[in-house]
Design an enzyme around this catalytic site. Structure first.
Site, PDB file in Angstrom:
ATOM      1  N   GLY A 129       0.808  -1.216   0.000  1.00  9.71           N
ATOM      2  CA  GLY A 129       0.000   0.000   0.000  1.00  9.71           C
ATOM      3  C   GLY A 129       0.837   1.260   0.000  1.00  9.71           C
ATOM      4  O   GLY A 129       0.345   2.344   0.251  1.00  9.71           O
ATOM      5  N   CYS A 130       2.139   1.111  -0.271  1.00 13.90           N
ATOM      6  CA  CYS A 130       2.975   2.297  -0.397  1.00 13.90           C
ATOM      7  C   CYS A 130       3.118   2.637  -1.869  1.00 13.90           C
ATOM      8  O   CYS A 130       3.021   1.785  -2.723  1.00 13.90           O
ATOM      9  CB  CYS A 130       4.354   2.062   0.190  1.00 13.90           C
ATOM     10  SG  CYS A 130       4.366   2.340   1.940  1.00 13.90           S
ATOM     11  N   ILE A 131       3.371   3.899  -2.110  1.00 11.66           N
ATOM     12  CA  ILE A 131       3.404   4.346  -3.491  1.00 11.66           C
ATOM     13  C   ILE A 131       4.790   4.097  -4.085  1.00 11.66           C
ATOM     14  O   ILE A 131       5.774   4.415  -3.440  1.00 11.66           O
ATOM     15  CB  ILE A 131       3.069   5.837  -3.547  1.00 11.66           C
ATOM     16  CG1 ILE A 131       1.756   6.063  -2.793  1.00 11.66           C
ATOM     17  CG2 ILE A 131       2.974   6.305  -4.970  1.00 11.66           C
ATOM     18  CD1 ILE A 131       1.783   7.266  -1.914  1.00 11.66           C
TER      19      ILE A 131
END
Lengths: 104, 422
Positions: free
Chosen positions: A102-104
């Site tokens: 869920g990190c960019i």
């Protein structure tokens, strides 16, 4: 994957700069990676980096930013002040662990 | 007689219950489902509610009625799971023992996680279509919106159906154009991602479509606060975007009972099952699927659907004393509405990002390209959902492993592509 030398050790890193093998990590490497990210590590940064490292070692994954805030007690706002380019991603990279979900 | 307890009867839990009922003899296994209400909402339909194209009653059916004969349905709120005692406690004090547990309780919206979001202006000029009430309230506001700044803002990266805010933007642009007021409206799409979407090839194509429709893209914007009274959202790095009408996707948490159940999940309530077998590490009798998992896979209905096949296969194997051999590959399949009577289909898994081509094979629906056929496919899917997916019937060409036939795999060597399958 590219090979580079961090704190005198040859390590493999992916396209974004995450260590391929988290077991090779050392605190000296953390300081060098942080510098690449434009972060000068203060004791408060170290608290977050060590927390990420510990979370990875106990659960197998680093937390995303909201989970990091909830479990470490450092607010999301402060996390962004410490790591402006994305707290969970930057702290994970400095801690030598894989990029959290869920990190960019 | 062993008992299988399934928490949640949505897109994941319902087909698991129905497939298990066919796979296991009634004398060997009882199957009990728990849910807090009897309203099964077809969530993809919420997208159309703000535009007056669908109403909530037309999207809702009885949960119980979707379950096969021989599946028990218990109405109740789950309080906590006792992993060691193999029991689930309900809020009314009832305790349900299990031999196998399947958690399919979905994700919940956490609007309070964003500063100011539920303050002044919430449900007046700041809305979300991710809840039934929100979608219905937005319908009234959008019908009366004929000029000004419309901002669609994604507030976190871990959200259900990451394409839905893009779809909303395309449909809103189309609706305003048909109403003859498009020239009086500025539309801005705000996202914490560094582009319109997560994966490079799809992100470039979708970013291009936003530009074609005159939508401004504000990327790498981690929202810190929403001020409904002043009409602006602000990022952690101090950037601001002003709005007259804001449509947001709030942060999500896992099911509330997970955080009250030691060992089941993380502090946000998501369950860290094995990404391939969908079993909880250390507890082979516990499975989770759908939006409640902590997997890196998108939180999408198609994922819950494809995971349901893997959960059933592995649960039956475990039940029979065989090793769980089914593997989930992260297969995700999404129809993206573009307005103008067109849609775009994307199909991908953990290793292969969305690519152009056709699905499920060389002769099929176009991938990653605006298409009338894909729009009709999206509309037709609703009937398949109720009559094939939920009952647990196989849909021809639509199965858990991602098909590679029909896809332009050569594009994975494109210079724009940084990673690659491992």
């Amino acid at each position: 994957m590219t090979t580079s030398t961090l704190a005198g050790v040859a390590v493999e890193r992916d396209a974004e700069g995450f260590l391929a093998d988290p077991s090779l990590w050392s605190e000296a490497m953390a300081t060098e990676i942080a510098r690449e990210e434009g972060v000068e590590l203060t004791p408060r940064h170290w608290e977050v980096v060590r927390f990420m490292r510990h979370a990875y070692e106990t659960t197998g994954a680093g937390p995303n930013v909201r989970l990091l805030a909830k479990t470490s007690g450092v607010s999301v706002r402060e996390l962004y002040a410490l790591f402006p380019r994305g707290p969970a991603k930057t702290a994970a990279k400095i801690a030598g662990i894989p990029k959290p979900h869920g990190c960019i | 007689m062993r008992r299988i307890l399934i928490l949640g009867t949505g897109t994941g839990g319902t087909p698991v219950a129905n497939r298990l009922r066919r796979a296991l003899a009634p004398d060997d296994a009882s199957i009990v489902c728990v849910d807090r209400d009897d309203d099964h909402l077809y969530q993809p339909g919420l997208l159309y509610v703000p535009f007056g194209r669908r109403t909530l009653p037309s999207l809702t059916r009885s949960r119980r009625a979707q379950l096969h004969h021989g599946v028990d349905f218990v109405l109740g709120e789950v309080d906590a799971v006792d992993l060691e005692g193999r029991a689930v406690r309900l809020a009314d004090g009832t305790s349900l023992d299990y031999d196998y547990l399947v958690v399919a309780a979905g994700a919940s919206l956490a609007p309070d996680e964003t500063e100011g979001l539920t303050g002044p202006g919430w449900m007046e000029r700041v809305f979300t279509f991710y809840s039934a009430e929100g979608a219905a309230a937005l319908a009234d506001a959008f019908a009366a919106f004929n000029g000004g700044r419309l901002v669609v803002a994604v507030l976190d990266t871990l959200i259900k159906c990451p394409v839905a805010p893009l779809e909303f933007t395309f449909l809103a642009e189309d609706a305003l154009r048909r109403r003859g007021v498009r020239d009086h409206v500025e539309i801005t799409y705000v996202t914490p991602l560094d582009g319109a979407f997560t994966q490079p090839i799809a992100s470039a194509r979708l970013g291009g479509l936003l530009a074609e429709r005159g939508v401004e893209l504000v990327s790498s914007f981690p929202t810190a606060s929403v001020d409904g009274a002043a009409g602006r959202i602000e990022s952690y790095d101090g950037r601001r975007v002003a709005f007259d009408l804001a449509v947001v996707v709030p942060a999500h948490d896992g099911p509330g009972f997970v955080t009250r159940s030691p060992g089941l999940g993380d502090a946000l309530g998501f369950i860290p099952v094995d990404e391939s077998t969908l079993q909880l590490p250390g507890h082979p009798e516990v499975f989770a699927l759908g939006d409640a998992t902590g997997l890196s896979t998108s939180k999408a209905g198609s994922v819950a659907h494809f995971e349901s096949e893997v959960v059933v296969e592995n649960l039956v194997a475990t039940f029979d004393g065989r090793p769980p051999l089914a593997r989930f590959d992260g297969h995700t399949n999404c129809f993206l509405e573009l307005g103008h009577g067109e849609a775009l289909l994307i199909d991908f898994n953990r290793d292969v990002e969305p690519l152009p081509g056709h699905y499920p094979g060389p002769v099929g629906l176009p991938l990653l390209a605006p298409s009338r056929l894909d729009h009709l496919g999206k509309l037709a899917f609703e009937s398949l959902y109720w009559h094939a997916l939920l009952p647990g019937h196989s849909i021809p060409g639509v199965a858990s492993p991602m098909p590679t036939r029909g896809k332009r795999l050569s594009m994975l060597r494109h210079p724009a592509y940084a990673g690659g399958p491992t």
